[in-house]
Design an enzyme around this catalytic site. Structure first.
Site, PDB file in Angstrom:
ATOM      1  N   THR A 129       0.838  -1.202   0.000  1.00  0.00           N
ATOM      2  CA  THR A 129       0.000   0.000   0.000  1.00  0.00           C
ATOM      3  C   THR A 129       0.871   1.250   0.000  1.00  0.00           C
ATOM      4  O   THR A 129       0.613   2.210  -0.738  1.00  0.00           O
ATOM      5  CB  THR A 129      -0.943  -0.001   1.208  1.00  0.00           C
ATOM      6  N   ASP A 130       1.907   1.259   0.830  1.00  0.00           N
ATOM      7  CA  ASP A 130       2.861   2.366   0.831  1.00  0.00           C
ATOM      8  C   ASP A 130       3.533   2.515  -0.525  1.00  0.00           C
ATOM      9  O   ASP A 130       3.670   3.624  -1.061  1.00  0.00           O
ATOM     10  CB  ASP A 130       3.933   2.141   1.896  1.00  0.00           C
TER      11      ASP A 130
END
Length: 411
Positions: A210-211
């Site tokens: 996600t990052d």
């Protein structure tokens, strides 16, 4: 890659110190034009002449600004005095004074330490913003506004500035006040719900996807903003956030629900709509086989010496194979267990069926294609000595019919 290694120009300065960039005179001058050529007459990179002020920490922001640095931008990383970026302490392992984690996403940057709670520190950041093209930050919404460093404030003194904010949930909305963490956003966005074994618990992906996805969206948004500024002459405010990035990456999983009302399930290494399209255990490891159409399934059966499967009415087309998934996979799994991974790879070679081993990290970096693609970069670090980092950047290759100076980009 001499000269493009991360260097800590000023660090661990006291709260009352003057925090100056590495070259005071150069930073005080009018910003270099977007089309400037690199000093020394070397090869022109896409972002040569672009200055980026990096107020981010941990992963999503540093990953984005690292890519901008790889593409030629001059990145000035602002860290808090003393401890610096949180990830400097995320170890072991450490390489000299730095954590391997920090080194993995902070190459091609200069570092200065600035106390943003000190009025002198905010003055310096404002001064830097005036001569930079891009500012990237990942503070909670409103936090930099309180310091006089929000978009509204800086756009008045630096109208050319592209101001990019990275948050957990966005600048506004019922959850915008919450801090952003990869694992939480992965859970809230549904990513964790669809990851893991079919009959098991939800699983966090092995890296902070996600990052990283947010970092890639950020880098793309900044590149687009630079092009837009070429047309308008003004900067703008970009809102990137973990939740939106990961929900956008649900792609067909989201489409299945939004258009057909189908709730997603966990499938392990398998695919919910294609069979066989997953990992199989072999005598000595694991192999992923992806039969994306009926012709490829017939070829799989031929390699396995199980032509009867391809002729079975239950398995002739993918829709039927999905319906009879468990029965078919049981048959295939028993067959794959009879040979080694290497032997299956040899048999599948040249058949047109996509397949590959599930490698551990040692095997990844022993892979000849990984070496050929230049994915391991060695460089000299000022405090850690000789280090190696994984790198992916657009390589420049000659086009088939290039005009003078023309090149093609390979990603």
């Amino acid at each position: 890659m001499s000269g493009s290694v991360l260097t800590r120009v000023v660090s661990h300065l006291s709260r009352t110190s003057r925090f100056l960039p590495p070259n005071k005179t150069r930073c005080a001058n009018i910003r270099r034009p977007f089309t400037a050529k690199p000093q020394g007459g070397g090869q022109i990179r896409p972002l040569d002449g672009v200055k980026v002020l990096d107020l981010t920490r941990v992963l999503a922001g540093p990953f984005a600004t690292m890519i901008l640095g790889d593409l030629g931008a001059e990145v000035i990383k602002v860290e808090r005095p003393g401890s610096g970026d949180d990830t400097r302490a995320w170890g072991p392992p450490f390489v000299g004074e730095e954590s391997a984690y920090f080194l993995s996403v902070n190459r091609n940057k200069k570092s200065i330490a600035v106390d943003l709670k000190d009025p002198e520190g905010t003055k310096l950041v404002t001064k830097l913003a005036k001569v930079c093209d891009v500012l990237v930050e990942n503070y909670l919404p409103g936090k930099l506004n309180e310091m006089g460093l929000g978009y509204e404030e800086l756009s008045k003194v630096a109208p050319q500035l592209i101001y990019c904010s990275i948050t957990g949930y966005g600048q506004t909305g019922p959850e915008s006040h919450k801090p952003g963490y990869d694992s939480i956003a992965s859970a809230v966005s549904g990513m964790m719900h669809i990851t893991g074994p079919e009959d098991g618990d939800p699983v966090r992906p092995g890296v902070a996807m996600t990052d990283l996805a947010t970092g890639l969206y950020t880098q793309g948004a900044v590149m687009a903003a630079l092009l837009q500024r070429q047309k308008t002459g003004r900067g703008l405010h970009i809102d990137c956030n973990l939740l939106s990035s990961q929900v956008a990456c649900l792609t067909h999983i989201a489409a299945n629900y939004l258009n057909a009302g189908i709730e997603a399930s966990r499938w392990g290494t398998a695919h919910g709509s294609i069979v066989p399209y997953q990992g199989f255990k072999t005598k000595d490891g694991y192999l992923v086989v992806a039969a994306g159409n009926d012709q490829q399934f017939m070829k799989v059966c031929k390699v396995l010496s199980m032509n009867g499967l391809a002729e079975s009415p239950k398995y002739k087309i993918n829709k039927l194979r999905v319906q009879h998934r468990k029965e078919l996979l049981q048959i295939l799994s028993e067959r794959f267990m009879q040979e080694t991974t290497g032997e299956w790879l040899r048999r599948f070679e040249g058949t047109g069926v996509p397949c590959g081993p599930i490698n551990n990290i040692q095997q990844v970096f022993a892979n000849p294609q990984v070496a050929h693609n230049g994915l391991i970069l060695e460089m000299d670090h000022p405090t850690s000595g000789r280090i190696a980092v994984p790198v992916k950047h657009s390589s420049v290759i000659s086009s088939k019919s290039p005009s003078k100076g023309q090149r093609a980009l390979s990603c």
